[in-house]
Design a protein around this motif. Sequence first.
Motif, PDB file in Angstrom:
ATOM      1  N   GLU A 125     -10.780  -1.417  12.552  1.00 11.50           N
ATOM      2  CA  GLU A 125      -9.788  -2.046  13.415  1.00 11.50           C
ATOM      3  C   GLU A 125      -9.922  -1.568  14.859  1.00 11.50           C
TER       4      GLU A 125
ATOM      5  N   LEU B 254     -13.957  -9.054  13.546  1.00  9.27           N
ATOM      6  CA  LEU B 254     -12.814  -9.978  13.545  1.00  9.27           C
ATOM      7  C   LEU B 254     -12.214 -10.256  12.168  1.00  9.27           C
ATOM      8  N   GLU B 255     -12.652  -9.526  11.157  1.00 10.55           N
ATOM      9  CA  GLU B 255     -12.080  -9.733   9.824  1.00 10.55           C
ATOM     10  C   GLU B 255     -10.591  -9.397   9.785  1.00 10.55           C
ATOM     11  N   THR B 256     -10.160  -8.459  10.602  1.00 10.32           N
ATOM     12  CA  THR B 256      -8.783  -7.999  10.453  1.00 10.32           C
ATOM     13  C   THR B 256      -7.849  -8.602  11.488  1.00 10.32           C
ATOM     14  N   GLU B 257      -6.593  -8.644  11.102  1.00  4.16           N
ATOM     15  CA  GLU B 257      -5.561  -9.222  11.954  1.00  4.16           C
ATOM     16  C   GLU B 257      -5.472  -8.490  13.292  1.00  4.16           C
ATOM     17  N   GLU B 258      -5.550  -7.137  13.235  1.00  8.56           N
ATOM     18  CA  GLU B 258      -5.403  -6.350  14.446  1.00  8.56           C
ATOM     19  C   GLU B 258      -6.529  -6.668  15.435  1.00  8.56           C
TER      20      GLU B 258
ATOM     21  N   HIS C 226      -5.472  -5.229   7.587  1.00 12.57           N
ATOM     22  CA  HIS C 226      -4.983  -6.569   7.263  1.00 12.57           C
ATOM     23  C   HIS C 226      -6.096  -7.587   7.432  1.00 12.57           C
ATOM     24  N   ARG C 227      -6.655  -8.014   6.306  1.00 14.40           N
ATOM     25  CA  ARG C 227      -7.754  -8.968   6.324  1.00 14.40           C
ATOM     26  C   ARG C 227      -7.197 -10.375   6.508  1.00 14.40           C
ATOM     27  N   ILE C 228      -7.849 -11.158   7.364  1.00 15.65           N
ATOM     28  CA  ILE C 228      -7.395 -12.528   7.601  1.00 15.65           C
ATOM     29  C   ILE C 228      -8.019 -13.468   6.570  1.00 15.65           C
TER      30      ILE C 228
ATOM     31  N   THR D 202      -2.559 -13.104   5.937  1.00 13.88           N
ATOM     32  CA  THR D 202      -3.343 -11.865   5.884  1.00 13.88           C
ATOM     33  C   THR D 202      -3.127 -11.161   4.560  1.00 13.88           C
TER      34      THR D 202
ATOM     35  N   HIS E  29     -14.118 -16.455  12.487  1.00 20.70           N
ATOM     36  CA  HIS E  29     -12.767 -16.648  13.009  1.00 20.70           C
ATOM     37  C   HIS E  29     -12.819 -17.065  14.481  1.00 20.70           C
TER      38      HIS E  29
END
Lengths: 329, 760
Positions: B342, B436-440, A314-316, A306, B472
């Motif tokens: 998020e 869904l771009e972010t981890e959270e 936090h971008r994956i 990330t 993702h």
Amino acid sequence: MAHGGGGSLSKKLIDELISPVFSNPLLDQRNDGASFITPGDSLAFSTDSHVVSPIFFPGGDIGHLAICGTVNDIAMCGAQPSYLSVGFILEEGFPTNDLWKVLQSMKRTADDAKVQIVTGDTKVVEKGKGDGIYINTSGVGVIKCDPPPAPTRVQAGDVVILSGDIGRHGIAIMAAREGLELETTLKSDCALLNEAVMSLIDAGIELHCLRDLTRGGLASGVIEIMDTASLSMEIDESTVPISKSVRSVCEILGLDPFYTANEGRFIAIVPATKQDKALAALRSHPLGNDARIIGKVSSGDPGLVTVKTSIGTHRILTMLSGEQLPRIC
Amino acid sequence: MPIAPTETTRRQRKRLTIQGTVQGVGFRPHIYRLATELQLSGWVSNCSEGVHIEVEGPQKKIQSFTRRLLNERPAHSQINSVQSTPQPLSSSSPFEIRSSSHSGEKSALILPDIATCPECLAEILDPQNRRYLYPFTNCTHCGPRFSIINELPYDRPNTTMREFELCEDCRREYENPLDRRFHAQPTACPNCGPMLSFVSSSLSHTEQNQEPLTLAVKTLQAGKILALKGLGGFQLLVDARDAQAVARLRKRKHRSEKPFATLFPSLNSARAHCEISDEEAKLLTSSQAPIVLLRKVQDTLEGVAPGNPELGVMLPYTPLHHLIMTSLDFPVVATSGNLSEEPICITNEEALHRLKDIADAFLLHDRPIARPVDDSVARVIHGLPQVLRRARGYAPLPIELRRPCNPLLAVGGHLKNTVAIAKHNQVFLSQHIGNLETEESYRVFKNATQDLPRLYELSPAAFICDKHPDYHSTQFAEQSGIPVESVQHHLAHVYSCMAENKLEPDVCGLSWDGTGYGTDGTIWGGECFAISKEAARRIATLRPFPLLGGDLAAKAPRRAALGLLFSAGKNHEWKHLNYAPSELRILHQAIEKQLNTALTSSLGRLFDAISALLGFQQVSTYEGQAAMKLEWLARNSETSDSYQFRLNDPENDKLPAIIDWAPAIHEVLADINNRESKEAIARKFHNALANLAAHLANRLGTKQVVLTGGCFQNRLLSELTVRKLEESGFTPYWHQKVPPNDGGIALGQIAATQYSKLTT
Ligand SMILES: [Fe+3]
Ligand SMILES: [Mg+2]
Ligand SMILES: [Zn+2]
Ligand SMILES: [Zn+2]
């Protein structure tokens, strides 16, 4: 040029043009292969084929790239490269003058890397069946650190050091190929990394993993490592150096610099306790003077990489199937 | 001689199994009261499938029991099936409520969270009541459900209320079959239930002894930002009348122009700001209590929804919100407690950490939230409610399919993600998960893919995903080790709309959308499908044009316009886009040399392009901003004029036909050059699309036409198209229960297994 078929013309090309450039005792034996003795018993062996358009670009050419590519791959094994092989595939009609320039560049780069080209091969293919010139290089080197770095040695808590700014090779090549009229000329970062790596080894840094960032950029490099290591990594976006010109071209073309190619950048994953020493060692080398800690390894989801953005999300990063395809619906 | 019993007085015993929304809604007390009134013996209990009942008594009374049990059922219950089997006579002891049985298949429905009922509201405002001012008051008719359930059956130990032991008073209510709180699983009171706490870095000495609620109200009165732990997660509140405070929230949340929802103290106070129809009032005050998009009548809440003719309005839906709003008596911004896109925070620790740079103070409580459930967004369109973001109040109620389905899990799209599972003929759609771009978000997504199957004890035989290789969700499905099927994005939109409207082929599907991965490697988005029993064929598509910079083009609408004009050979019209010459030179080169310029048939991007030509030349600060701007312009024009789309017949019957926008673009440019009003141009473009819809439907000659995809979030486009299709003799269908945007993709992915496969 019309030196096809492995006949006398091909031999003439080798005898008159190629061999004299790379001349050294091992090569001059003109054997089918090179025989040599290496000091030490742990060897690294790597191969890489090089195809690039245009073959001459700001900051380098295909010859320079071909030597750097394999030298760097060997260096990433924690080894000092010693001997290389070179294989050319030339297209009928490829200008002899260009070949000469490529050979000179290879010679210079090999000398800089302190490696010898000890064996080689040349094939000429019919016009229209090649892109002017393809070069394969393979090489061996002696491993200088024990245990040698490998993705499987990466541990949670390790830090990730990036040797310098990213994305210049990919953008420079594209700009040169497409004739993009940019405000500033951008040079490829194509460079030999063996000395920079040696500066880390000489400083006695415990190297858990080394990886030169090539096609697929920083993102693909770290994802591959984290996949193998079954660990996760968080990169802090604000610490990743990106030159102004790379940034602006990426912004205008909608490209992600994290996925843009490099040819003279690498990451070193080292224990956090060694980070200051490693940074100091790397920064003492001209190719590492912009080295930074860009991230940390943790025991999160296996393979998850990330990027912490400027606003704190936090971008994956994931492996892309091909080019960057739109995802916004 | 003994007298033989007649048919109607003969004793019988029957076992009834009732499936549907029958747990946590006062269903067993209803049964108990009915059985007791009719003097029947037997018992009732919750089970994993729903409710089991055994009744014994004279046949006539059992008949009336069965009838009344359905007719007089509690307000929030929903009965899907009743199975009845005769049993041998057993006993004549009084009717009782037995504890739940845990065996059997888990098919009872999990209820969504329900807005506070009038009885509970009256209690918390009554100084004599023991729940006076108690913010966690609820009963079987209201309160948390989905946001606190860990497992079925719906019993207190299976909820996040397990940690709170009932006090004597509460237990008495809980155990009394005639009480409104009989088996109200989350029931609580000030003696035994969850409590509030207040956290702020700047508490004065005197304040430290004050009630958390009082402090929270003071925070808002002072124009400060309050993070509030609500029902399904945290919200950020700030005085909506205070432009500076709103601007501060925007700055800290990195949200420059995207509209905020506003929480009003009452329906009447909302009427001062918005036009509210009867249907809209009904939706606002419904037990779902979503954010409802309403037309503004005045724009005094500066900065809440800048430049937007609509305002997202909601009313208090928990006792906590009621108590705060009663004290304040002014509207507050109520936005998701998150960073950017998020998911919302659900634990105190998480909020104190993630929202520390946004909120000035925190109003917390100690009732854990099982999963994030955001506020839903809905509106009234064509006189009927339509959900645009399906979460609190709606999720996870199932959508019923016409036929049973294999056990499946659909992972949805990439933005506005939801996931869904199919069980028999029901599709359980998760709450809105988001981008869904972010981890959270990805974490919440992964949890949802485990949560739903676990709650319903389903092991999916296959995962269904989008065809986009870099979503993702797609990559998650492919790495799952479970068989994966993929469904083309725009076909999934069509099937989603068909499924919720229970349609069978033949159908004409208009999938008008942003972008999605096509089966030919290009990016689709303006598609027309012919759905028959045998096949799904893409019969028409918008003429492709280059999307300059990929995803960047969705954020910078001028890029879509550049690609469009380039494709139309109208480079000299680039002047309308006001690019700096140096930038334009590089962009021109990029288009010519096809550097990161995927071809797209996206209608959403066509909207962006027209919006840019009419002057929307900034970078969009939220998704869909440029297209919305175009819609708002169009709403201010009455013209019935239209532009032309030309439908080019495919050569050798090779599908799809190409919908050429070039004639329309030429007319738009001519109008711009002739200084026609922007409003009229925007309106003619909308009219043209409505006409195009009718034209396509006519071509196909299929009576049923479904309207789906992100473009149909455009109210004007939706209304014009429906009207036009109806006038032309077609029956249009649109989304109501699931969103027309990608929030509906998961349902469509599942429905796709029941309809035809794409054949072109
Ligand atoms: Fe979509
Ligand atoms: Mg290599
Ligand atoms: Zn109630
Ligand atoms: Zn109590």
